[in-house]
Scaffold this active site. Sequence first.
Site, short mmCIF file in Angstrom:
data_model
loop_
_atom_site.label_atom_id
_atom_site.label_comp_id
_atom_site.label_asym_id
_atom_site.label_seq_id
_atom_site.Cartn_x
_atom_site.Cartn_y
_atom_site.Cartn_z
CG HIS A 66 -9.52 -1.79 -5.70
ND1 HIS A 66 -10.01 -2.35 -5.22
CD2 HIS A 66 -10.08 -2.08 -6.59
CE1 HIS A 66 -10.89 -1.98 -5.54
NE2 HIS A 66 -11.25 -2.64 -5.91
NE ARG A 106 -6.03 -9.47 -1.03
CZ ARG A 106 -6.38 -8.68 0.54
NH1 ARG A 106 -6.94 -7.57 0.15
NH2 ARG A 106 -5.85 -9.45 1.54
CB SER A 156 -2.90 -3.41 -3.74
OG SER A 156 -4.00 -3.82 -3.85
CG HIS A 214 -12.50 -7.87 -2.92
ND1 HIS A 214 -12.70 -8.06 -4.44
CD2 HIS A 214 -11.43 -7.69 -1.94
CE1 HIS A 214 -11.25 -7.29 -3.59
NE2 HIS A 214 -10.85 -7.01 -2.64
CG ASN A 248 -10.14 1.90 -2.30
OD1 ASN A 248 -10.39 0.96 -2.30
ND2 ASN A 248 -8.69 1.80 -2.50
CG ASP A 285 -28.57 -3.66 -3.39
OD1 ASP A 285 -28.25 -4.06 -5.33
OD2 ASP A 285 -28.72 -4.76 -3.40
CE1 TYR A 333 -3.75 -2.05 -0.37
CE2 TYR A 333 -2.66 -3.44 1.60
CZ TYR A 333 -3.72 -3.44 0.94
OH TYR A 333 -4.82 -3.84 0.52
C1 DQA Z 1 -7.94 -2.48 -1.35
C2 DQA Z 1 -7.57 -3.36 -1.71
C3 DQA Z 1 -8.75 -4.50 -1.00
O1 DQA Z 1 -8.56 -5.61 -1.77
C4 DQA Z 1 -7.93 -4.51 0.53
O2 DQA Z 1 -9.00 -4.61 0.91
C5 DQA Z 1 -7.99 -3.35 0.70
C6 DQA Z 1 -7.62 -2.53 0.04
C7 DQA Z 1 -6.97 -1.62 -2.69
O3 DQA Z 1 -7.09 -0.26 -2.55
O4 DQA Z 1 -5.67 -2.26 -2.93
O5 DQA Z 1 -8.48 -2.92 1.74
O6 DQA Z 1 -9.14 -2.07 -1.99
#
Ligand code: DQA
Length: 151
Positions: free
Chosen positions: A104, A115, A106, A84, A78, A91, A27
Amino acid sequence: MNSAHNRVAVLHGVNFDVLERRDPEVYGGLSLSELERWIQAAARELGMEAIFFQTNAEGEFAEYLHRAPELADAIVINAGAWTHYSRAIADALDVARLPAVEVHLSDVENRDDWRKESVFDGLVLAKISGKGPDGYREALERLAGELGVAT
Ligand code: DQA
């Protein structure tokens, strides 16, 4: 009343309040307020104004989405891990009926299999992942084009 149609709500979900404590390899080690400052600067360069929201409570996230049409013209979302599995958040995004881009930090396509799933499929204009903070700039560019914001 802002008639420019340039307001973007940038929503972060569960665990983003402790972003600086999450794996820096994944991150990047920055805090949410650092990330938000970076996003606001990018938004202003593009002629947009960002407003921010983060919560660890799923119901509060849904309620913010219910109010979003009064607050903003577009959404960057985000939702963290809710992405997931939370059909409730999907909704609520549908209720907002605003142009939205999913971001995201990542690369969710190349981590755990779970994911790869997103409840926002079909509800967002684009899904951007694995680009760190730059992904938010890309999302804002996409939304500026959608809203017809001139820079
Ligand atoms: C995330 C990716 C998700 O899989 C993870 O649960 C996060 C961060 C990202 O910004 O990379 O909390 O949303």
